[in-house]
Motif scaffolding. Structure first.
Motif, PDB file in Angstrom:
ATOM      1  N   ARG A  52      -0.008  -4.730  -4.607  1.00  0.00           N
ATOM      2  CA  ARG A  52      -0.596  -3.882  -3.579  1.00  0.00           C
ATOM      3  C   ARG A  52      -0.366  -4.464  -2.175  1.00  0.00           C
ATOM      4  O   ARG A  52      -0.178  -3.716  -1.207  1.00  0.00           O
ATOM      5  CB  ARG A  52      -2.092  -3.671  -3.830  1.00  0.00           C
ATOM      6  N   GLU A  53      -0.346  -5.778  -2.071  1.00  0.00           N
ATOM      7  CA  GLU A  53      -0.039  -6.386  -0.775  1.00  0.00           C
ATOM      8  C   GLU A  53       1.405  -6.096  -0.372  1.00  0.00           C
ATOM      9  O   GLU A  53       1.693  -5.813   0.804  1.00  0.00           O
ATOM     10  CB  GLU A  53      -0.288  -7.888  -0.832  1.00  0.00           C
TER      11      GLU A  53
ATOM     12  N   THR B 229       1.566  -2.499   0.654  1.00  0.00           N
ATOM     13  CA  THR B 229       0.971  -2.300   1.984  1.00  0.00           C
ATOM     14  C   THR B 229       1.941  -2.719   3.081  1.00  0.00           C
ATOM     15  O   THR B 229       2.089  -2.032   4.106  1.00  0.00           O
ATOM     16  CB  THR B 229      -0.349  -3.083   2.094  1.00  0.00           C
TER      17      THR B 229
ATOM     18  N   GLU C  98       3.765  -0.155   5.952  1.00  0.00           N
ATOM     19  CA  GLU C  98       3.735  -0.329   7.401  1.00  0.00           C
ATOM     20  C   GLU C  98       5.105  -0.061   8.021  1.00  0.00           C
ATOM     21  O   GLU C  98       5.195   0.379   9.171  1.00  0.00           O
ATOM     22  CB  GLU C  98       3.254  -1.738   7.757  1.00  0.00           C
TER      23      GLU C  98
ATOM     24  N   ARG D 280       5.276   3.700   8.798  1.00  0.00           N
ATOM     25  CA  ARG D 280       4.206   4.389   9.528  1.00  0.00           C
ATOM     26  C   ARG D 280       4.742   5.202  10.702  1.00  0.00           C
ATOM     27  O   ARG D 280       4.235   6.283  11.012  1.00  0.00           O
ATOM     28  CB  ARG D 280       3.177   3.378  10.045  1.00  0.00           C
TER      29      ARG D 280
ATOM     30  N   GLU E  46       1.062   6.269   1.565  1.00  0.00           N
ATOM     31  CA  GLU E  46      -0.156   5.623   1.068  1.00  0.00           C
ATOM     32  C   GLU E  46       0.132   4.803  -0.187  1.00  0.00           C
ATOM     33  O   GLU E  46       1.043   5.123  -0.970  1.00  0.00           O
ATOM     34  CB  GLU E  46      -1.235   6.669   0.770  1.00  0.00           C
ATOM     35  N   VAL E  47      -0.651   3.737  -0.337  1.00  0.00           N
ATOM     36  CA  VAL E  47      -0.553   2.887  -1.525  1.00  0.00           C
ATOM     37  C   VAL E  47      -1.471   3.468  -2.588  1.00  0.00           C
ATOM     38  O   VAL E  47      -2.617   3.840  -2.301  1.00  0.00           O
ATOM     39  CB  VAL E  47      -0.959   1.446  -1.192  1.00  0.00           C
TER      40      VAL E  47
ATOM     41  N   LEU F 159       3.904   3.448  -4.080  1.00  0.00           N
ATOM     42  CA  LEU F 159       3.902   3.906  -2.699  1.00  0.00           C
ATOM     43  C   LEU F 159       4.296   5.380  -2.702  1.00  0.00           C
ATOM     44  O   LEU F 159       5.367   5.735  -3.218  1.00  0.00           O
ATOM     45  CB  LEU F 159       4.897   3.094  -1.875  1.00  0.00           C
TER      46      LEU F 159
END
Length: 581
Positions: A60-61, A64, A68, A71, A80-81, A87
């Motif tokens: 998940r890290e 994330t 980014e 974005r 979104e995760v 993803l």
């Protein structure tokens, strides 16, 4: 424009920038595909989970960090995760607008690719014994092989369509004797056809042709002199008959390869066995009796064996019979070595259901004769059960006791025959219901798809009627302002169009042309669904008399649907009519 390929490349590039230690091989395992639930977005990737574990990171890290990177991407409306590290992307409408422009610009080439890299592929299909007309048992493999060859050519492979003529076995002698009997009939004799000979009326013209060429000259010849003469002529006649039958389904082969050319002194079989011996791939030995055989059924003798188990087969295989003649498998090894020496490192063989037990030994043979440089994919076509209104259907049988390919095509037409046989996985048995394929309803898949294509033309006729001044030429459609397509109904239809390049590429890799048929049906369903929405909501109608620019944008979308249906049906060998009667 291939949306999935585009974002696969972008995600891979982002991952390599974020985690350069991941390496290209690891990044190559990343998949970008539609999520199972459309509510989750347009695209989903497993990138974080692929990379995280080998690098000792939290998925998940990683997801994330990757999110980014997107974005501020103008093509991404939201990212979104989800779950353990998936993803999900929601794409901006501009992406879907570019898909419509791509279809308009590329036309027949939308979905076509150079993925195959010009690699030479030999697709061998039909390969029925040349002892009579094509029957329904051959038809599925014929259609499958032909569609697969078209699919691979569309995907950038250099494809050769090949028919292996099994003209070296005892069945050819039986055919020649059957023709000789018809020759006697043509001379006025009353004949009866004994068991074991071919009874079909298709040999009557052969007998008449022999009479025209030889008169009664063959009657006074010894059989061992007459049979070779008859054999050459009846084989030529049967191949003409087979070609004519296949042409009814628009199937044509590039190569007809005769098994007989492999035999004889200095032939490919002898050369291949000598080569196998030099390579240590053949030995003299004994085999254990097969399971289920009694001692009386088994010939326990030393014989010439191919080391098939060294190449993945279950047992070693005999190459020479007790009478000194070659086994059928020996000929097959030589034939596939011949293919390899002709430059084919990738081969596809289409077999009937009764040949499924032959796969391992054939794969072993190709691996051996190419020293591991070539491969063969054997596709098995399961049986077809003929029905009418759900009940077994017995057609008129004009060729002995067989229902012929020509019978089927005459009953329902080439398009219905081809599409229906491809609208199911080749390795699944299927029912072919003659009543269903004649129905003009949504339950008939081929009608449903062809009707969608015809409907696209009716939309343009409506536009010409309601907006006679509107320019709907190809140039005008290419220049249409497709950014006006903003409703979810419109974009959902484009999302289906966007699946085409991905679908055709996956189908080519898997050697599964049924995926193209399924896709064509899905696209037709999406188009019919949009049409139905327009009946309920005037704002969604394709033609809007007060908004010519929006109408032109929607016509560009309709034309894109038309084009992709044509592309799909073209691979399947099915016509795309402008009108249905």
């Amino acid at each position: 424009m291939d949306v999935f390929a585009l974002f696969s490349a972008r995600v891979a590039e982002a991952m390599q920038q974020l985690f350069p230690e991941a390496g290209a091989d690891l990044v190559a395992r990343i998949v970008v595909e539609p999520p199972r639930d459309p509510a989750h977005g347009d695209l989903s990737t497993n990138a974080a989970m692929v990379v995280a574990k080998p690098l000792g990171r939290n998925p998940r890290e990683v997801a994330t960090a990757l999110a980014e990177r997107f974005r501020d991407d103008a093509d991404v409306a939201a990212v979104e995760v989800a779950g353990p590290g998936f993803l999900n992307f929601r794409l901006a409408p501009a992406v879907w607008h570019r898909v419509v422009r791509s279809v308009t610009q590329l036309g027949p080439d939308y979905g076509r690719s150079s993925m195959g890299g010009g690699v030479r592929v030999n697709v061998e299909y039909v390969s029925a014994n040349p002892t009579g007309p094509m029957h329904v048992g051959h038809t599925r493999g014929a259609v499958f092989g032909d569609a697969l060859a078209s699919l691979m050519a569309y995907s950038g492979y250099d494809v050769t369509r090949e028919y292996y003529i099994n003209d070296a076995g005892s069945q050819v002698d039986t055919l020649a004797r059957s023709a000789l009997l018809r020759y006697r009939e043509a001379l006025g004799e009353t004949i009866s056809i004994p068991p074991g000979l071919y009874p079909g009326d298709y040999l009557v013209p052969v007998g008449q042709a022999l009479k025209a060429e030889f008169g009664d000259g063959l009657l006074n010849m010894p059989e061992d002199e007459a049979l070779p003469l008859v054999k050459e002529r009846v084989l030529a006649a049967m191949l003409d008959l087979i070609r004519a039958d296949l042409a009814k389904l628009n199937i044509h082969h590039d190569v007809f390869f005769s098994e007989r050319t492999l035999h004889g002194q200095g032939g490919d079989i002898e050369l291949t066995l000598n080569w196998l011996r030099e390579q240590g791939m053949v030995y003299e030995g004994r085999l254990e009796p097969p399971k289920g055989k009694t001692p009386e059924d088994w010939e326990d003798r030393e014989q010439t064996l191919f080391r098939a188990t060294d190449y993945g087969d279950d047992v070693d295989r005999p190459l020479v019979k007790s009478d000194g003649s070659y086994t059928y498998f020996a000929a097959d090894i030589a034939y596939h070595r011949n293919k390899f020496l002709r430059g084919f490192t990738h081969m596809v063989n289409v077999f009937g259901a009764d040949h499924s037990g032959y796969i391992k030994r054939l794969q072993a043979a190709v691996k051996a004769v190419s020293m591991g440089a070539a491969d063969v994919d054997v596709k098995v076509c399961q049986l077809v059960r003929l029905l009418k209104n759900g009940e077994p259907f017995k057609m008129s049988k004009r060729s002995g006791d067989l229902v012929t390919l020509a019978d089927v095509v005459e009953e329902v037409g080439s398009d219905a025959t081809r599409f229906m046989l491809l609208f199911r996985r080749n390795d699944a048995a299927m029912d072919f219901d003659f009543a269903l394929v004649k129905e003009q309803t949504k339950d008939n898949p081929v009608f449903y798809v062809q009707y969608a294509h015809a409907r696209t033309y009716s939309v343009f006729k409506t536009a010409q009627r309601d907006l006679p001044e509107l320019d709907t030429s190809p140039a005008a459609l290419a220049a249409a302002d497709v950014s006006l397509l903003q409703s979810e109904a419109e974009l959902d239809l484009v999302r289906v169009l966007a699946q085409w390049p991905r679908t055709v590429a996956a189908a080519a890799v898997a050697h599964e042309p049924h995926r193209v048929a399924f896709y064509a049906h899905d696209l037709a369903a999406a188009f019919h669904g949009f049409w139905a929405k327009g009946k309920d909501d005037p704002q969604l109608r394709f033609v809007n008399g007060t908004e010519p620019n929006l109408t032109l944008a929607r016509l560009a979308l309709v034309d894109a649907v038309r084009q992709v249906i044509v592309n799909a049906l073209g691979i399947l060998g099915v016509a795309a009519p402008e009108e249905l009667s």
